[in-house]
Structures are given as structure tokens and as C-alpha cells.
Design an enzyme around this catalytic site. Structure first.
Site, PDB file in Angstrom:
ATOM      1  N   ARG A 132       2.067  11.781  11.887  1.00 52.95           N
ATOM      2  CA  ARG A 132       2.801  10.739  11.174  1.00 52.95           C
ATOM      3  C   ARG A 132       3.148  11.339   9.826  1.00 52.95           C
ATOM      4  NH1 ARG A 132      -2.651   8.132  11.833  1.00 52.95           N
ATOM      5  NH2 ARG A 132      -3.694   8.148   9.717  1.00 52.95           N
ATOM      6  N   ASP A 133       3.756  10.393   8.915  1.00 53.39           N
ATOM      7  CA  ASP A 133       4.072  10.469   7.476  1.00 53.39           C
ATOM      8  C   ASP A 133       4.765  11.482   7.155  1.00 53.39           C
ATOM      9  OD1 ASP A 133       2.146   8.606   7.393  1.00 53.39           O
ATOM     10  OD2 ASP A 133       0.465   9.423   6.463  1.00 53.39           O
ATOM     11  N   ALA A 152       3.777   5.073   7.208  1.00 57.13           N
ATOM     12  CA  ALA A 152       4.563   5.754   5.849  1.00 57.13           C
ATOM     13  C   ALA A 152       5.673   6.847   6.196  1.00 57.13           C
ATOM     14  CB  ALA A 152       3.338   6.473   5.176  1.00 57.13           C
ATOM     15  N   TRP A 181       0.678  -1.060  -0.001  1.00 58.05           N
ATOM     16  CA  TRP A 181      -0.016  -0.094  -0.064  1.00 58.05           C
ATOM     17  C   TRP A 181       0.858   1.378  -0.189  1.00 58.05           C
ATOM     18  CZ3 TRP A 181       0.568  -3.394   3.974  1.00 58.05           C
ATOM     19  CH2 TRP A 181       0.603  -2.775   5.107  1.00 58.05           C
ATOM     20  N   ASP A 182       0.662   2.116   0.946  1.00 61.01           N
ATOM     21  CA  ASP A 182       1.443   3.617   0.914  1.00 61.01           C
ATOM     22  C   ASP A 182       2.820   3.257   0.208  1.00 61.01           C
ATOM     23  OD1 ASP A 182      -0.935   4.183   2.429  1.00 61.01           O
ATOM     24  OD2 ASP A 182       0.378   5.288   3.717  1.00 61.01           O
ATOM     25  N   GLU A 230      -3.556  13.380   5.028  1.00 61.54           N
ATOM     26  CA  GLU A 230      -2.676  12.088   5.102  1.00 61.54           C
ATOM     27  C   GLU A 230      -1.508  12.336   4.059  1.00 61.54           C
ATOM     28  OE1 GLU A 230      -3.714   8.764   7.048  1.00 61.54           O
ATOM     29  OE2 GLU A 230      -5.339   8.321   5.486  1.00 61.54           O
TER      30      GLU A 230
HETATM   31  C1  FRU Z   1      -2.489   6.427   4.624  1.00 58.87           C
HETATM   32  C2  FRU Z   1      -2.145   5.942   5.909  1.00 58.87           C
HETATM   33  C3  FRU Z   1      -1.004   6.713   6.197  1.00 58.87           C
HETATM   34  C4  FRU Z   1      -0.294   5.602   7.470  1.00 58.87           C
HETATM   35  C5  FRU Z   1      -0.539   4.511   7.025  1.00 58.87           C
HETATM   36  C6  FRU Z   1      -0.953   3.172   7.748  1.00 58.87           C
HETATM   37  O1  FRU Z   1      -3.050   5.280   3.872  1.00 58.87           O
HETATM   38  O2  FRU Z   1      -3.221   5.746   6.912  1.00 58.87           O
HETATM   39  O3  FRU Z   1      -1.169   7.707   7.054  1.00 58.87           O
HETATM   40  O4  FRU Z   1       0.939   5.794   7.360  1.00 58.87           O
HETATM   41  O5  FRU Z   1      -1.931   4.341   6.156  1.00 58.87           O
HETATM   42  O6  FRU Z   1      -0.918   1.900   7.112  1.00 58.87           O
END
Ligand code: FRU
Length: 428
Positions: free
Chosen positions: A200-201, A121, A51-52, A273
Site C-alpha cells: 500500500r501507500d 493512503a 488522518w494520513d 509505512e
Molecule cells: C498509516 C496507515 C497507512 C494506511 C492507512 C490506513 O497511518 O496504516 O499505511 O494507508 O493508515 O488507514
């Protein structure tokens, strides 16, 4: 966190905002709806949920070159796991490609040594041969139970070695926590009144106008009980997403100081996000992903990529296309992609994302859990989506077509002429 707030004094007391009036204009349109995604013919990570995803870039935000290879990082989990469980075990792996279309690899980068119960992420800087791998340390290592504490961390000291066969990583990595919320500009977990707080991120960014070294991140703005924000409406106040920023005055990728948010969405949305910026035509395009279910009561939004433009990093961000909506999924498959990431290509902006749930049009993603386990797996893409092409003209954007799944061209590579874009039926 005292004394050092001189930067702040020159700034307006409030960051620019995404207002409810702007967000009320969110609407699917021919310019913003991506095509229905077909599964890829081949998946370079068939044994993983992916995913991310983010690209290894240099200080100037350009795709890095590791001995002739480009590299990307993804959150991953074993494919045998139910897709909904993946966030609880997320681990960062890397993939490499010579041409930006054929990707190989999928090794874990930190081999279980990173901070947090699992990693969420981040972004990745390749600077003079040194690697700085920013990530979210999710969950408190010391706790027995799974929890949602989030700290911004980095792994550094390791390296990549590229050869004929590909890229391998070598440790050891040193892990450090770089940032935690201060409770004043950025909400702490204990202050939060919402479903899940965010801190985060991390996203590395050098401001080309000033050379300032920044780390953007997803956060929330504290709104104390009894505040008059959102007209005093307590339910709306829980939706308090912001785009945070830290700066490194010396440019050292390991040493950061918090600064006030660049932007917020108090009363509008709880999760901005994976914030990131693409500088295009000298203007600053700030992008975030957000979910339908994180919009405040009274606002109907979609899972989508939202964007805002300003004339400088600290400028007055205005929503793209009037509402902020830049890319969303077709109404027939409203959750088919998520976690969009924009990167520049000459006159256009390209947008990657991951392939989320197909053949599902429920009221919310919660409905997925009611499907049989086999159906939950069958409908989850768990790989990267086709890259979307977006034309940009000031504060307007328009989807013009797509490239292949996992396609990451450099600006030196020509893209095909796209035929006129035909959006899917029923844009709303
Ligand atoms: C976006 C998210 C990010 C996080 C990740 C966790 O898809 O919510 O903000 O880092 O997924 O899986």
C-alpha cells in the site's frame, strides 16, 4: 514477471537493510522528541476524522499550484464514528489553501466511485494540468465482508478548477489497479504469516539524478517457512517490512513495472509505512512511519518517523542518528501523532503528521478500546498536527521547533527564526 529483470542483475542480491543492531539503539532524545500537542484553536475539518495526509505535487516533488491554491488530500471518516473504526470506511477528501495555513474544503474527491471497499493512503501528481491520484484500494470490492486485500490504484481523468472562491473537482475519474504483489519480491496476502500484510501507500517520485519515474510503496518481503533469515527464528521472521518500488520506463504515470525492494527491515519491523524520499544536499533521505507494536520481539521502538540516507536512490541506506529514529512522541503521550510526512524547505525538512491520541500513555493502542466511547472520542485529535521543523546535517537530524497545525509553507516563504528548542520533560 519474467525476462524484464535486467535492472536487477546489476544490483546486489540483497537490498540495504535496517539491522537489529541499528534498531536496538532507538532511544528518545532531545533531538527526536516532538513537543506535546495542544488541540488547535480552529479545525478546518471539525466534522471529520482526518488522518494520513499528502500534498498535491508536481513531477519534481514541488508543491503544485492550482490557479493560486495549494491542495492536500487526507484519509477521512465522519466524526460521529468511533475513531478506531475509521480505517474500515476511509475515504479521500481534499482541502485547499491560498497561504498554506488556512485550509478549506473537505469534499470527497471520488464520490464513492473508487476501487476497493475503502481507500487508504497514496500520493497525488499534478502534471501539465492532469491529475494522477494514487491510492490504496483496500478490501476486495466483490467481497461482502470487510477484508484487508490491498492493491495499488490510481484515479485519473478528472480535473481541478481553481477560482476566487476555491478549488472544485470535476470527474469523471477513471480508476485502474496499477500494481499487485508478485509473491517473489513482494509478499502476497496468502504468503503472509503476520498480523496484517502490507502492499500500500504509493508515493510518486522522480529521481533527480537520472530522471527515472518511480512509485515507492509499503510492502513485505517473503520469508518462506524454514528460511534461515533472522537466524531461523520464526517469530522474528514475521516482521518483514520493506520499501517497494516500481518504475515507469517511459515516464507514463499510468504504466508501472515492479522492481526489487529499495530497502527492507526483515527481522526488525513489519510495517514501513508511507515510504517517501526527500532529496536534500544531493542525498536521498528515505522516510517511513512505524509503530511500537510492529517491531520484532526483542526490539523496543516507538511510534515514530524513521529515516535512512544514501547517496543515490539505490544506494546503501544508513539509519539517521544511528538508529533511524527522527521524530517521536513524548513518553507521556506516546501515541499523540502518527503518519509523518517530510517535505523540503530550503535548509530544513518540515514534517507533517496527524494528531492521534492525547492524554493516553497505555502499553499499547489496544487499551484505547477499554475507554468509554466518550473518552475515545475526546482523546482522538483527528486533525493535522503542528508541522515540525527538522535541521539536517548529513546523517544527523535535530528537531528545532514547530509551526502551526496544518501549516504547509512553500520554500519561497520565509519561516520565523525559531527560539532554541526545548524538548518535553523526560525524553525516555
Ligand atoms: C498509516 C496507515 C497507512 C494506511 C492507512 C490506513 O497511518 O496504516 O499505511 O494507508 O493508515 O488507514
Amino acid at each position: 514477471m519474467t525476462g524484464e529483470r535486467d535492472d536487477d542483475r546489476r544490483r546486489p542480491s540483497q537490498p540495504p537493510r535496517w539491522t537489529r543492531a541499528q534498531a536496538a539503539r532507538i532511544e528518545r532524545s532531545a533531538d527526536t522528541v516532538a513537543p506535546v500537542i495542544e488541540p488547535p484553536a480552529a479545525d478546518p475539518a471539525a466534522d471529520l476524522h482526518v488522518w494520513d495526509t499528502w500534498l498535491l505535487r508536481n513531477r519534481h516533488g514541488e508543491l503544485a499550484d492550482v490557479d493560486g491554491w495549494r491542495v492536500l488530500f487526507s484519509l477521512t471518516a465522519p466524526e460521529k464514528l468511533l475513531p478506531g473504526k475509521r480505517h474500515d470506511v476511509a475515504e479521500i477528501r481534499f482541502f485547499y489553501s491560498r497561504n498554506g495555513t488556512d485550509w478549506h474544503g473537505g469534499e470527497t474527491i471520488f464520490r464513492g466511485d473508487a476501487l476497493g471497499q475503502r481507500q487508504w493512503a497514496g500520493s497525488a501528481l499534478y502534471d501539465g494540468g492532469e491529475l494522477y491520484l494514487y491510492y490504496t484500494a483496500a478490501g476486495d470490492d466483490a467481497a461482502d465482508e470487510l477484508n484487508y486485500t490491498q492493491r495499488i490504484a490510481v484515479g485519473h481523468g478528472g480535473r481541478f478548477v481553481g477560482g476566487e472562491e476555491g478549488v472544485r473537482s470535476e470527474g469523471p475519474w477513471t480508476h485502474e489497479v496499477l500494481l499487485e504483489p508478485d509473491g517473489e519480491w513482494y509478499e502476497t496476502e496468502s504468503q503472509s504469516r503476520a498480523m496484517i500484510y502490507t502492499f500500500r501507500d504509493p508515493w510518486f517520485f522522480t529521481d533527480p539524478a537520472t530522471g527515472q519515474t518511480c512509485l515507492l510503496f509499503e510492502a513485505n518481503t517473503p520469508v518462506p517457512p524454514g528460511s534461515d533469515r533472522c537466524g531461523g527464528d520464526g517469530a522474528q521472521q514475521e516482521f518483514n517490512g520493506s520499501v517497494g518500488v516500481a518504475v515507469s520506463p517511459s515516464g507514463d504515470p499510468l504504466s508501472w513495472e515492479l522492481r526489487p525492494p529499495l530497502f527492507d527491515a526483515v527481522c526488525v519491523n513489519q510495517e514501513l509505512e508511507r515510504p517517501h524520499i526527500v532529496v536534500h544536499d544531493g542525498r536521498y533521505y528515505l522516510f517511513v512511519s512505524s509503530h511500537m507494536h510492529t517491531f520484532a520481539p526483542g526490539i523496543r521502538g516507538y511510534d515514530g518517523l524513521y529515516g535512512f540516507v544514501a547517496d543515490s536512490l539505490r544506494g546503501e541506506y544508513e539509519p539517521l542518528n544511528g538508529s533511524g529514529l527522527v521524530v517521536t512522541n513524548p513518553a507521556s503521550v506516546p501515541y499523540q501523532a502518527y503518519s509523518w510526512i517530510a517535505f523540503p524547505h530550503r535548509e530544513e525538512i518540515l514534517v507533517g503528521s496527524f494528531y492521534n491520541y492525547r492524554e493516553y500513555a497505555g502499553e499499547s493502542l489496544d487499551g484505547i478500546a477499554d475507554l468509554s466511547e466518550a473518552e475515545q472520542r475526546r482523546r482522538f485529535g483527528g486533525t493535522l498536527s503542528p508541522t515540525i521543523r527538522v535541521a539536517v546535517d548529513g546523517d544527523r537530524t535535530r528537531i528545532t521547533g514547530t509551526l502551526a497545525h496544518w501549516d504547509v509553507p512553500t520554500p519561497a516563504e520565509d519561516l520565523p527564526d525559531s527560539p532554541e528548542y526545548v524538548p518535553p520533560e523526560g525524553t525516555d
